[in-house]
Design a protein around this motif. Structure first.
Motif, PDB file in Angstrom:
ATOM      1  N   UNK A 161       0.833  -1.204   0.000  1.00  0.00           N
ATOM      2  CA  UNK A 161       0.000   0.000   0.000  1.00  0.00           C
ATOM      3  C   UNK A 161       0.867   1.254   0.000  1.00  0.00           C
ATOM      4  N   UNK A 162       1.920   1.246   0.800  1.00  0.00           N
ATOM      5  CA  UNK A 162       2.824   2.394   0.845  1.00  0.00           C
ATOM      6  C   UNK A 162       3.497   2.606  -0.505  1.00  0.00           C
ATOM      7  N   UNK A 203       0.797  -5.412  -8.316  1.00  0.00           N
ATOM      8  CA  UNK A 203       1.002  -5.254  -6.872  1.00  0.00           C
ATOM      9  C   UNK A 203      -0.329  -4.980  -6.165  1.00  0.00           C
ATOM     10  N   UNK A 204      -1.162  -4.124  -6.742  1.00  0.00           N
ATOM     11  CA  UNK A 204      -2.470  -3.812  -6.151  1.00  0.00           C
ATOM     12  C   UNK A 204      -3.351  -5.071  -6.117  1.00  0.00           C
ATOM     13  N   UNK A 207      -5.868  -9.375  -3.007  1.00  0.00           N
ATOM     14  CA  UNK A 207      -6.095 -10.812  -2.793  1.00  0.00           C
ATOM     15  C   UNK A 207      -5.713 -11.212  -1.367  1.00  0.00           C
ATOM     16  N   UNK A 208      -4.576 -10.681  -0.897  1.00  0.00           N
ATOM     17  CA  UNK A 208      -4.177 -10.958   0.483  1.00  0.00           C
ATOM     18  C   UNK A 208      -5.177 -10.351   1.457  1.00  0.00           C
ATOM     19  N   UNK A 209      -5.679  -9.167   1.160  1.00  0.00           N
ATOM     20  CA  UNK A 209      -6.686  -8.533   2.003  1.00  0.00           C
ATOM     21  C   UNK A 209      -7.927  -9.429   2.111  1.00  0.00           C
ATOM     22  N   UNK A 210      -8.374  -9.948   0.988  1.00  0.00           N
ATOM     23  CA  UNK A 210      -9.549 -10.825   0.996  1.00  0.00           C
ATOM     24  C   UNK A 210      -9.290 -12.089   1.815  1.00  0.00           C
ATOM     25  N   UNK A 242     -10.876  -5.032   7.312  1.00  0.00           N
ATOM     26  CA  UNK A 242     -11.325  -3.660   7.573  1.00  0.00           C
ATOM     27  C   UNK A 242     -10.141  -2.718   7.811  1.00  0.00           C
ATOM     28  N   UNK A 243      -9.156  -3.173   8.585  1.00  0.00           N
ATOM     29  CA  UNK A 243      -8.007  -2.298   8.845  1.00  0.00           C
ATOM     30  C   UNK A 243      -7.119  -2.178   7.618  1.00  0.00           C
ATOM     31  N   UNK A 244      -7.031  -3.228   6.822  1.00  0.00           N
ATOM     32  CA  UNK A 244      -6.297  -3.123   5.556  1.00  0.00           C
ATOM     33  C   UNK A 244      -7.005  -2.133   4.640  1.00  0.00           C
ATOM     34  N   UNK A 245      -8.313  -2.164   4.616  1.00  0.00           N
ATOM     35  CA  UNK A 245      -9.071  -1.219   3.798  1.00  0.00           C
ATOM     36  C   UNK A 245      -8.729   0.215   4.192  1.00  0.00           C
ATOM     37  N   UNK A 246      -8.552   0.454   5.481  1.00  0.00           N
ATOM     38  CA  UNK A 246      -8.160   1.792   5.926  1.00  0.00           C
ATOM     39  C   UNK A 246      -6.808   2.194   5.330  1.00  0.00           C
ATOM     40  N   UNK A 247      -5.947   1.206   5.090  1.00  0.00           N
ATOM     41  CA  UNK A 247      -4.635   1.480   4.513  1.00  0.00           C
ATOM     42  C   UNK A 247      -4.685   2.025   3.103  1.00  0.00           C
ATOM     43  N   UNK A 248      -5.811   1.859   2.426  1.00  0.00           N
ATOM     44  CA  UNK A 248      -5.967   2.430   1.087  1.00  0.00           C
ATOM     45  C   UNK A 248      -6.362   3.907   1.162  1.00  0.00           C
ATOM     46  N   UNK A 249      -6.600   4.408   2.372  1.00  0.00           N
ATOM     47  CA  UNK A 249      -7.100   5.769   2.557  1.00  0.00           C
ATOM     48  C   UNK A 249      -6.166   6.543   3.488  1.00  0.00           C
TER      49      UNK A 249
END
Length: 101
Positions: A37-38, A53-54, A59-62, A73-80
């Motif tokens: 994400x970074x 990469x995205x 896929x790992x998030x899922x 949910x916390x990984x989703x926050x990493x996109x923001x």
């Protein structure tokens, strides 16, 4: 190394190779997603390689979300960016010793 790698040869080797299978702990997968994400935030990180990469991060998030929804949910926050934490906050919250398990 003064000359560019032979990207055509590298591409052919990668296309012909068997898939790589690996085992990764959920903790390491979570950290890997954070680093992807970074890297994906860099304005010069665009194109097909960024798309790969995205896709891998998503896929790992899922998969991590299958373990527990809070992980996804916390990984989703990493996109923001509005949910960013500092290095010090991360260390305090998550890194309490060796996580090689």
């Amino acid at each position: 190394m003064s000359e560019l790698p032979n990207f055509e040869a590298i591409s052919k080797i990668l296309e012909a190779a068997e898939p790589i299978e690996m085992v990764i702990t959920p903790f390491r997968a979570y950290v890997l997603v954070a680093h992807l994400q970074l890297a994906l935030r860099h304005p010069g990180n665009t194109g097909a390689s960024a798309d790969v990469a995205r896709d891998m991060a998503q896929r790992l998030q899922a998969r991590l979300g299958q373990i527990h929804p809070l992980l996804s949910e916390t990984i989703e926050q990493g996109w923001h960016p509005e949910f960013d934490v500092t290095h010090e906050e991360y260390e305090e919250l998550f890194w309490e010793g060796d996580r090689d398990a």
